[in-house]
Design a protein around this motif. Structure first.
Motif, mmCIF file in Angstrom:
data_model
loop_
_atom_site.group_PDB
_atom_site.id
_atom_site.type_symbol
_atom_site.label_atom_id
_atom_site.label_comp_id
_atom_site.label_asym_id
_atom_site.label_seq_id
_atom_site.Cartn_x
_atom_site.Cartn_y
_atom_site.Cartn_z
ATOM 1 N N THR A 1 -8.068 -73.406 0.716
ATOM 2 C CA THR A 1 -9.276 -73.015 1.462
ATOM 3 C C THR A 1 -10.545 -73.360 0.690
ATOM 4 N N GLU A 2 -10.583 -73.015 -0.603
ATOM 5 C CA GLU A 2 -11.794 -73.265 -1.387
ATOM 6 C C GLU A 2 -12.040 -74.758 -1.569
ATOM 7 N N MET A 3 -11.002 -75.521 -1.857
ATOM 8 C CA MET A 3 -11.191 -76.969 -2.025
ATOM 9 C C MET A 3 -11.675 -77.603 -0.728
ATOM 10 N N ALA A 4 -11.102 -77.179 0.393
ATOM 11 C CA ALA A 4 -11.527 -77.715 1.681
ATOM 12 C C ALA A 4 -13.000 -77.388 1.943
ATOM 13 N N ALA A 5 -13.426 -76.172 1.593
ATOM 14 C CA ALA A 5 -14.822 -75.773 1.800
ATOM 15 C C ALA A 5 -15.765 -76.587 0.918
ATOM 16 N N VAL A 6 -15.382 -76.810 -0.332
ATOM 17 C CA VAL A 6 -16.204 -77.625 -1.234
ATOM 18 C C VAL A 6 -16.373 -79.037 -0.683
ATOM 19 N N LEU A 7 -15.281 -79.628 -0.231
ATOM 20 C CA LEU A 7 -15.340 -80.983 0.319
ATOM 21 C C LEU A 7 -16.180 -81.016 1.589
ATOM 22 N N ALA A 8 -16.080 -79.971 2.397
ATOM 23 C CA ALA A 8 -16.863 -79.913 3.627
ATOM 24 C C ALA A 8 -18.362 -79.857 3.338
ATOM 25 N N PHE A 9 -18.769 -78.994 2.404
ATOM 26 C CA PHE A 9 -20.186 -78.907 2.047
ATOM 27 C C PHE A 9 -20.671 -80.197 1.377
ATOM 28 N N SER A 10 -19.818 -80.806 0.551
ATOM 29 C CA SER A 10 -20.191 -82.077 -0.076
ATOM 30 C C SER A 10 -20.410 -83.147 0.988
ATOM 31 N N ALA A 11 -19.591 -83.128 2.015
ATOM 32 C CA ALA A 11 -19.711 -84.117 3.086
ATOM 33 C C ALA A 11 -21.025 -83.976 3.841
ATOM 34 N N ILE A 12 -21.374 -82.751 4.258
ATOM 35 C CA ILE A 12 -22.589 -82.591 5.061
ATOM 36 C C ILE A 12 -23.845 -82.805 4.219
ATOM 37 N N GLN A 13 -23.764 -82.554 2.912
ATOM 38 C CA GLN A 13 -24.914 -82.832 2.053
ATOM 39 C C GLN A 13 -25.159 -84.327 1.920
ATOM 40 N N ASN A 14 -24.120 -85.122 2.198
ATOM 41 C CA ASN A 14 -24.274 -86.575 2.191
ATOM 42 C C ASN A 14 -24.374 -87.133 3.610
ATOM 43 N N ASN A 15 -24.675 -86.238 4.561
ATOM 44 C CA ASN A 15 -24.889 -86.613 5.958
ATOM 45 C C ASN A 15 -23.631 -87.196 6.597
ATOM 46 N N ASP A 16 -22.467 -86.758 6.155
ATOM 47 C CA ASP A 16 -21.197 -87.212 6.712
ATOM 48 C C ASP A 16 -20.698 -86.216 7.757
ATOM 49 N N LYS A 17 -19.950 -86.707 8.705
ATOM 50 C CA LYS A 17 -19.273 -85.834 9.656
ATOM 51 C C LYS A 17 -17.993 -85.298 9.020
ATOM 52 N N ILE A 18 -17.591 -84.096 9.430
ATOM 53 C CA ILE A 18 -16.382 -83.482 8.876
ATOM 54 C C ILE A 18 -15.547 -82.894 10.010
ATOM 55 N N GLY A 19 -14.253 -83.205 9.990
ATOM 56 C CA GLY A 19 -13.327 -82.668 10.977
ATOM 57 C C GLY A 19 -12.083 -82.140 10.285
ATOM 58 N N VAL A 20 -11.256 -81.405 11.000
ATOM 59 C CA VAL A 20 -10.077 -80.776 10.394
ATOM 60 C C VAL A 20 -8.857 -80.924 11.306
ATOM 61 N N VAL A 21 -7.722 -81.156 10.675
ATOM 62 C CA VAL A 21 -6.441 -81.083 11.363
ATOM 63 C C VAL A 21 -5.579 -80.070 10.613
ATOM 64 N N PHE A 22 -5.189 -78.995 11.289
ATOM 65 C CA PHE A 22 -4.241 -78.036 10.721
ATOM 66 C C PHE A 22 -2.843 -78.462 11.170
ATOM 67 N N PHE A 23 -1.906 -78.570 10.217
ATOM 68 C CA PHE A 23 -0.569 -79.010 10.599
ATOM 69 C C PHE A 23 0.519 -78.199 9.891
ATOM 70 N N SER A 24 1.626 -78.026 10.587
ATOM 71 C CA SER A 24 2.850 -77.460 10.018
ATOM 72 C C SER A 24 3.902 -78.543 10.219
ATOM 73 N N ASP A 25 4.919 -78.294 11.042
ATOM 74 C CA ASP A 25 5.815 -79.378 11.420
ATOM 75 C C ASP A 25 5.344 -80.034 12.717
ATOM 76 N N ARG A 26 4.150 -79.643 13.142
ATOM 77 C CA ARG A 26 3.479 -80.243 14.287
ATOM 78 C C ARG A 26 1.972 -80.027 14.119
ATOM 79 N N ILE A 27 1.174 -80.597 14.986
ATOM 80 C CA ILE A 27 -0.270 -80.415 14.918
ATOM 81 C C ILE A 27 -0.608 -79.060 15.518
#
Length: 289
Positions: free
Chosen positions: A104-130
């Motif tokens: 969770t924390e690593m994903a949040a850091v990457l998300a904030f880093s992305a928007i600070q560089n004006n990048d779009k951010i999306g997420v896929v949660f997966f188990s044995d399926r989407i």
């Protein structure tokens, strides 16, 4: 069930911590490590000694009777996808935090880093399926929505199928993106899907593990439960051969992962739950830069 007020509190705590990290530590490293899609025209200026003559703008040069060159800038905007493993094994932890907390924390850091560089951010949660797809967008409101989902999302299934997640990435995301697969990678048979996904996208593997997973302790008979299948079984950890067999399996598994990442050309880093993930991410960013 997690109460709404508790979720809001945890979202705020994670935002404060991870936003600070992305601002103060990762901003430059992230920008250098993850390049834009190419170069775009910016302006023209007078030719200077050492400029590449291939960049001379002949129309402007003819108009002013003096050489001018085109100036290009990196096209920065990226689409970043977070591929989050939400299978049952993420709930394991023998230190002060579970694997899912680190994810969770690593994903949040990457998300904030992305928007600070004006990048779009999306997420896929997966188990044995989407399990869930959050389309790429920008903005703080969108990031907070992602963090809320990271904290409170409950998957319908508990097993793991990384191949399925990678095939979804390859087929669903049309334009090239940077995809962080954040998982413990306790799965097999995903090598071909990984190679195909990395040919279309820039795939980065962040492997989270608990140090106890690397070696079985000598504590006698213990009852173990498979977090993904729910199966219970007994193990005699006092038996040296049992401990050695488990240790051998772990090392072979790690070597197979390293081989899979190497053959697929996927940058990767291992993140133990008892250490600071900041160091691991910075090391990865510097390696890429």
């Amino acid at each position: 069930m997690v109460e709404a007020t508790d979720i809001i509190k945890r979202v705020r705590q994670i935002e404060i911590k991870t936003r600070g990290l992305s601002s103060n530590i990762f901003a430059g490293e992230y920008h250098s490590a993850f390049k834009g899609r190419g170069m775009t025209f910016s302006e023209v200026r007078e030719y200077q000694y050492g400029d590449d003559i291939r960049n001379i703008d002949w129309n402007v040069t003819a108009r002013f009777n003096h050489p001018y060159v085109k100036v290009f800038e990196e096209e920065r905007e990226l689409t970043v996808m977070l591929m989050i493993d939400v299978s049952g094994s993420r709930e394991f932890g023998t230190t002060w935090r579970f694997k899912k907390n680190v994810i969770t924390e690593m994903a949040a850091v990457l998300a904030f880093s992305a928007i600070q560089n004006n990048d779009k951010i999306g997420v896929v949660f997966f188990s044995d399926r989407i399990e869930k797809f959050i389309p790429p967008k920008k903005g703080r409101k969108h990031i907070l929505h992602i963090i809320r989902e990271l904290i409170s999302f409950t998957p319908e299934h508990r097993e793991t199928n990384i191949s399925e997640a990678l095939r979804y990435l390859t087929n669903a995301i049309k334009k090239r993106c940077t995809a962080f697969v954040i998982s413990d990678f306790i799965d097999e048979g995903f090598e071909d899907a990984l190679k195909i996904a990395n040919q279309k996208h820039d795939v980065v593997a962040l492997r989270v593990f608990d140090p106890r997973e690397a070696e079985m302790p000598n504590i006698g008979f213990i009852k173990l439960r498979d977090a993904e299948t729910g199966e219970n079984y007994w193990a005699n950890t006092a038996n040296k051969k049992t401990r050695e067999a488990y240790k051998k399996w772990w090392h072979e598994n790690q070597e197979n992962l390293r081989t899979a990442f190497s053959k697929s050309g996927v940058d990767n880093v291992a993140v133990p739950t008892n250490e600071d993930y900041v160091r691991a991410l910075i090391s990865l960013f510097k390696k890429r830069a």
